[in-house]
Design a protein around this motif. Structure first.
Motif, PDB file in Angstrom:
ATOM      1  N   ILE A 341      47.269   3.766  63.305  1.00 49.22           N
ATOM      2  CA  ILE A 341      48.464   3.556  62.464  1.00 49.22           C
ATOM      3  C   ILE A 341      48.947   4.906  61.926  1.00 49.22           C
ATOM      4  O   ILE A 341      50.148   5.185  61.894  1.00 49.22           O
ATOM      5  N   LYS A 342      47.996   5.762  61.535  1.00 45.13           N
ATOM      6  CA  LYS A 342      48.371   7.098  61.039  1.00 45.13           C
ATOM      7  C   LYS A 342      49.138   7.872  62.103  1.00 45.13           C
ATOM      8  O   LYS A 342      50.144   8.508  61.824  1.00 45.13           O
ATOM      9  N   GLN A 343      48.638   7.805  63.349  1.00 48.26           N
ATOM     10  CA  GLN A 343      49.302   8.509  64.459  1.00 48.26           C
ATOM     11  C   GLN A 343      50.729   7.991  64.630  1.00 48.26           C
ATOM     12  O   GLN A 343      51.672   8.742  64.808  1.00 48.26           O
ATOM     13  N   GLN A 344      50.871   6.656  64.551  1.00 49.58           N
ATOM     14  CA  GLN A 344      52.198   6.064  64.748  1.00 49.58           C
ATOM     15  C   GLN A 344      53.138   6.399  63.601  1.00 49.58           C
ATOM     16  O   GLN A 344      54.320   6.666  63.810  1.00 49.58           O
ATOM     17  N   LEU A 345      52.594   6.411  62.364  1.00 51.65           N
ATOM     18  CA  LEU A 345      53.440   6.729  61.211  1.00 51.65           C
ATOM     19  C   LEU A 345      53.981   8.152  61.329  1.00 51.65           C
ATOM     20  O   LEU A 345      55.112   8.435  60.956  1.00 51.65           O
ATOM     21  N   LYS A 346      53.107   9.038  61.877  1.00 53.79           N
ATOM     22  CA  LYS A 346      53.536  10.436  62.067  1.00 53.79           C
ATOM     23  C   LYS A 346      54.773  10.461  62.969  1.00 53.79           C
ATOM     24  O   LYS A 346      55.753  11.131  62.682  1.00 53.79           O
ATOM     25  N   VAL A 347      54.703   9.674  64.063  1.00 57.87           N
ATOM     26  CA  VAL A 347      55.822   9.644  65.009  1.00 57.87           C
ATOM     27  C   VAL A 347      57.046   8.997  64.349  1.00 57.87           C
ATOM     28  O   VAL A 347      58.163   9.510  64.411  1.00 57.87           O
ATOM     29  N   LEU A 348      56.804   7.864  63.641  1.00 57.51           N
ATOM     30  CA  LEU A 348      57.932   7.136  63.036  1.00 57.51           C
ATOM     31  C   LEU A 348      58.656   7.973  61.984  1.00 57.51           C
ATOM     32  O   LEU A 348      59.864   7.861  61.815  1.00 57.51           O
ATOM     33  N   SER A 349      57.864   8.810  61.256  1.00 61.80           N
ATOM     34  CA  SER A 349      58.523   9.555  60.169  1.00 61.80           C
ATOM     35  C   SER A 349      59.005  10.925  60.634  1.00 61.80           C
ATOM     36  O   SER A 349      59.639  11.645  59.861  1.00 61.80           O
ATOM     37  N   SER A 350      58.720  11.311  61.894  1.00 65.10           N
ATOM     38  CA  SER A 350      59.167  12.644  62.330  1.00 65.10           C
ATOM     39  C   SER A 350      60.697  12.653  62.402  1.00 65.10           C
ATOM     40  O   SER A 350      61.316  11.658  62.775  1.00 65.10           O
ATOM     41  N   GLY A 351      61.271  13.763  61.953  1.00 67.16           N
ATOM     42  CA  GLY A 351      62.739  13.846  61.954  1.00 67.16           C
ATOM     43  C   GLY A 351      63.340  13.329  60.647  1.00 67.16           C
ATOM     44  O   GLY A 351      64.513  13.515  60.392  1.00 67.16           O
ATOM     45  N   MET A 352      62.546  12.670  59.777  1.00 65.47           N
ATOM     46  CA  MET A 352      63.072  12.113  58.527  1.00 65.47           C
ATOM     47  C   MET A 352      63.629  13.209  57.622  1.00 65.47           C
ATOM     48  O   MET A 352      64.658  13.046  56.974  1.00 65.47           O
TER      49      MET A 352
END
Ligand code: PEP
Ligand code: MN
Length: 357
Positions: A341-352
């Motif tokens: 989940i941490k790995q995915q959150l990193k991807v989801l929040s990149s560019g924010m």
């Protein structure tokens, strides 16, 4: 050589939970001296969970211990929780001190005790804190080291918690003392099967388990009439039972002298399995990031309860089909899933950040 070293075999500390009467202290000390016990324990001030129960006899009990020590030549150890306890113990010639689990948990209190010990050479045992926090345990030991105490040992007495399902009063949580030993290899660790199990029937097996884990000694609560004890009645054993335990435990050798070829080969196999496990974990995490990219494009949340339920069900069933404990494998998957989940959150929040700007 450490004070907490019997020269041969495990270092044995035994005695009642509490020093109840002069006769009890003298008689128990005589019985334990005859068994070759290394150190006689008895609580003089008792940290009781609720007020109103027996909280120890205080200073008169110190005098009984002093007498037992002189009469039987058996060194004595008591619990200290206040600087005042330290002063009184030293004034009464007590040989060693222990810091209880409810004190280790509080760095202010440990520091007060350490300050009272500054400039004094007395051996000190540090029980683990009630909560499974290895750093807090290590920190208490370091506070004593900093004031110059050189003879220190740890006592593993299990960890309290919400564990109605456990058969133990304070489940042992072995990874915690193992980690302490890794961090402080020279520190002797003594196991207290009495407070771990909370039940005299379970004490012998737990004592053996501690030997199998390579512990350096045992602290076993021993009472002439356990059922009538003023504190911890359920877990104390008689001197006769202690004798049986000490006569039957098998002491395992430590690693230094058991490097057999067979063991070496098995370890090599284990090393290569571990390398595979880590390679697979790395691949799994890469896949997680990839899934994160897809979820981002589709605007889907990282954590999906239905998917997690499916993972728990399928991995749990597979574990059981291979005779692995379901609890163990699910516990492992909780950690793996958390990292995914941490790995995915990193991807989801990149560019924010760019968006905010
Ligand atoms: C004890 O040894 O009697 C005692 C109070 O221990 P703990 O601090 O482990 O609860
Ligand atoms: Mn006790």
């Amino acid at each position: 050589m450490s004070f907490f070293n019997s020269g041969e075999g495990p270092y044995i500390i035994a005695g009642p939970c509490s020093a109840e009467t002069r006769e009890q202290v003298l008689e128990t000390a005589a019985a334990l001296k005859a068994l070759g016990v290394n150190l006689f324990r008895a609580g003089v001030w008792k940290p009781r969970t609720r007020p109103g129960s027996f909280e120890g006899n205080g200073t008169p009990a110190l005098e009984w211990l002093q007498e037992a020590r002189t009469l039987h030549g058996l060194p004595v150890v008591i619990e200290v929780a206040e600087p005042e306890h330290v002063e009184l113990a030293l004034r009464h010639g007590i040989d060693a001190l222990w810091i209880g689990a409810r004190t280790t948990v509080n760095p202010f209190q440990v520091q007060h005790i350490a300050d009272a010990l500054s400039g004094v050479q007395v051996p000190v045992l540090v029980k683990n804190p009630v909560n499974p926090d290895v750093a807090l345990w290590q920190g208490a030991i370091e506070r004593l080291e900093r004031v110059g105490i050189t003879d220190i040992a740890a006592i593993h007495r299990g960890f309290s918690g919400y564990h109605a399902a456990s058969r133990y009063r304070n489940p042992p949580n072995w990874p915690i003392p193992i980690e302490l030993k890794r961090r402080k290899p020279e520190l002797p660790i003594i196991c207290d099967p009495s407070h771990i199990t909370g039940s005299r029937a379970l004490v012998p097996d737990m004592a053996q388990k501690a030997m199998d884990m390579g512990f350096d000694g045992l602290m076993i609560e021993t009472h002439l009439h356990p059922d009538d004890a003023w504190s911890d009645a359920d877990q104390q054993v008689t001197p006769q039972v202690l004798q049986q335990i000490l006569g039957s435990i098998v002491v395992r050798r430590d690693e230094a002298d058991c490097n057999s070829v067979e063991l070496e080969q098995l370890r090599q196999q284990m090393d290569s399995i571990d390398a595979e496990v880590i390679d697979l974990l790395a691949r799994r995490m890469e896949l997680s990031s990839h899934i994160g990219t897809v979820k981002k494009a589709l605007n889907i949340a990282a954590y999906l309860p239905e998917r997690w339920n499916e993972i728990v069900a399928t991995r749990g069933a597979r574990a059981e089909s291979l005779q692995l404990s379901r609890e163990f494998v699910i516990g492992l998957y909780e950690r793996i899933h958390d990292e995914s989940i941490k790995q995915q959150l990193k991807v989801l929040s990149s560019g924010m950040n760019e968006i905010k700007k």
